[in-house]
Write a protein that holds these residues in place. Sequence first.
Motif: not given
Length: 98
Positions: A2-5, A10-11, A48-51, A59-63
């Motif tokens: 995800v960090t590279v592409y 990746v999705s 999860v990475c996008a959120v 971040i805790a509420l969004a996750t």
Amino acid sequence: MVTVYGTCHVSMLGAIIATIGMLLSVYHTWTIGILAGCGIGILFICQVCAVSYWFEQRIALATGIFECGSGFGMAGFSLVVDSLIKPFGWRGAQIILA
């Protein structure tokens, strides 16, 4: 990956792997566990990475909201699958879902 592409590429890769695994599961049932499982796992990690990327302060509420939405989606998905299996059988439903 995800960090590279990035999450978009990746999705797409995860969706292609999951689709191929679900289509092949009509002939070989183990492919749904291996290929489709890996593809759906890749999709879940990308989500999860996008959120976590877009919601840095809360971040805790969004996750938590994201995870609850996944659970509600899975509960509703079982009703859709059941309504597809009755008229098309399990193989036809699997092809439609793929």
